[in-house]
Design a protein around this motif. Structure first.
Motif, PDB file in Angstrom:
ATOM      1  N   VAL A 123      23.440  -6.898 -15.021  1.00  0.00           N
ATOM      2  CA  VAL A 123      22.196  -7.401 -15.036  1.00  0.00           C
ATOM      3  C   VAL A 123      21.844  -7.734 -16.741  1.00  0.00           C
ATOM      4  N   GLU A 124      22.210  -6.936 -17.518  1.00  0.00           N
ATOM      5  CA  GLU A 124      21.955  -7.350 -19.016  1.00  0.00           C
ATOM      6  C   GLU A 124      22.592  -8.714 -19.325  1.00  0.00           C
ATOM      7  N   TYR A 125      23.703  -8.947 -18.834  1.00  0.00           N
ATOM      8  CA  TYR A 125      24.329 -10.284 -19.041  1.00  0.00           C
ATOM      9  C   TYR A 125      23.593 -11.468 -18.683  1.00  0.00           C
ATOM     10  N   LEU A 126      22.853 -11.171 -17.268  1.00  0.00           N
ATOM     11  CA  LEU A 126      22.068 -12.169 -16.882  1.00  0.00           C
ATOM     12  C   LEU A 126      20.649 -12.389 -17.798  1.00  0.00           C
ATOM     13  N   LYS A 127      20.276 -11.441 -18.173  1.00  0.00           N
ATOM     14  CA  LYS A 127      19.185 -11.276 -18.913  1.00  0.00           C
ATOM     15  C   LYS A 127      19.307 -11.916 -20.186  1.00  0.00           C
ATOM     16  N   GLY A 128      20.490 -11.846 -20.782  1.00  0.00           N
ATOM     17  CA  GLY A 128      21.200 -12.273 -22.218  1.00  0.00           C
ATOM     18  C   GLY A 128      21.110 -13.704 -21.939  1.00  0.00           C
ATOM     19  N   ILE A 129      21.692 -14.315 -20.833  1.00  0.00           N
ATOM     20  CA  ILE A 129      21.850 -15.747 -20.550  1.00  0.00           C
ATOM     21  C   ILE A 129      20.518 -16.419 -20.567  1.00  0.00           C
ATOM     22  N   SER A 156      17.159  -7.205  -5.766  1.00  0.00           N
ATOM     23  CA  SER A 156      18.360  -7.385  -4.900  1.00  0.00           C
ATOM     24  C   SER A 156      18.944  -8.964  -5.129  1.00  0.00           C
ATOM     25  N   LYS A 157      18.155  -9.653  -5.432  1.00  0.00           N
ATOM     26  CA  LYS A 157      18.843 -11.147  -5.590  1.00  0.00           C
ATOM     27  C   LYS A 157      19.645 -10.857  -6.989  1.00  0.00           C
ATOM     28  N   MET A 158      19.268 -10.207  -7.898  1.00  0.00           N
ATOM     29  CA  MET A 158      19.951 -10.311  -9.206  1.00  0.00           C
ATOM     30  C   MET A 158      21.299  -9.418  -8.871  1.00  0.00           C
ATOM     31  N   GLU A 159      21.327  -8.499  -8.223  1.00  0.00           N
ATOM     32  CA  GLU A 159      22.442  -7.708  -7.849  1.00  0.00           C
ATOM     33  C   GLU A 159      23.541  -8.368  -7.256  1.00  0.00           C
ATOM     34  N   LYS A 160      23.100  -9.249  -6.197  1.00  0.00           N
ATOM     35  CA  LYS A 160      23.779 -10.022  -5.434  1.00  0.00           C
ATOM     36  C   LYS A 160      24.587 -11.088  -6.335  1.00  0.00           C
TER      37      LYS A 160
END
Length: 218
Positions: A111-117, A98-102
């Protein structure tokens, strides 16, 4: 599968076929009578290699009723603890998702971009702190993760800097997969290590089952 008794032997018929598999049955009343050969050889690979070292199966344990009752209680407690843990983990993952989605909605990224970061930051920090360290004294992943958390520079990155770090990580991964070795010595070591792994696996398969099998997919 049906079975028919034929002179101290059982003949089993496979359903839908006329093929018969004959299994020998030792007569305990006449131990001196040799066992006759079956129609089809269904013996194990171990019997074909009596001089080889055999992996002996573990003998069955004699378990008392008290032990069974104790194990049942322990098993029930373990199941209860695992259920509570699974529930807690599921709640945590749901909150995290839920936090990742926000975050993705707020910054218009995936979300893939955040994991990539996250992976890119670990990569750049590993290059920074492990560059001058020999292989056996490099920092561990856990230590690098803590370094990333404590590094204020990596906590306030611009979009351009994040894109740069992700691009560097992608380039590094691509090099590991597709690029060639630097010299013939390293290339030979790569070939030897890979073929040695394959050879050991195939020999182990043959020792266990009596066959060599390998599937090549291109």
């Amino acid at each position: 599968m049906g079975s028919v008794m034929v002179q101290d032997s059982f003949v089993s018929y496979l359903p839908g076929t006329d093929q018969a598999l004959k299994e020998n049955v030792k007569d305990t009343n006449c131990p001196e009578v040799p066992i006759t050969e079956g129609i089809c050889d269904i013996s194990t690979w171990a019997t074909h290699n009596p001089d080889a070292c055999i992996i002996q199966p573990c003998p069955p344990r004699q378990i008392s009723e008290v032990q069974k009752a104790s194990w049942a209680i322990t098993c029930e407690q373990r199941v209860t603890k695992k259920t509570l843990l699974d529930k807690a983990m599921q709640e945590y993952l749901t909150q995290q998702a839920s936090k990742m989605e926000k975050i993705t909605l707020r910054h218009n990224v995936t979300v893939e971009y955040l994991k990539g970061i996250h992976n890119a930051l670990l990569h750049v920090k590993a290059l920074e702190v492990n560059a001058d360290h020999p292989s056996r004294s490099k920092y561990s992943l856990k230590e690098i993760q803590q370094m990333v958390k404590e590094d204020k520079k990596l906590q306030n990155l611009t979009q351009e800097e994040m894109d740069h770090y992700i691009s560097a990580l992608n380039e590094h991964c691509n090099m590991k997969i597709h690029h060639i070795q630097a010299n013939n010595v390293v290339a030979a070591q790569d070939v030897l290590m890979t073929t040695d792994k394959i050879t050991k696996e195939l020999h182990g398969l043959h020792n266990h089952t009596g066959i060599y099998a390998m599937l090549l997919v291109t």
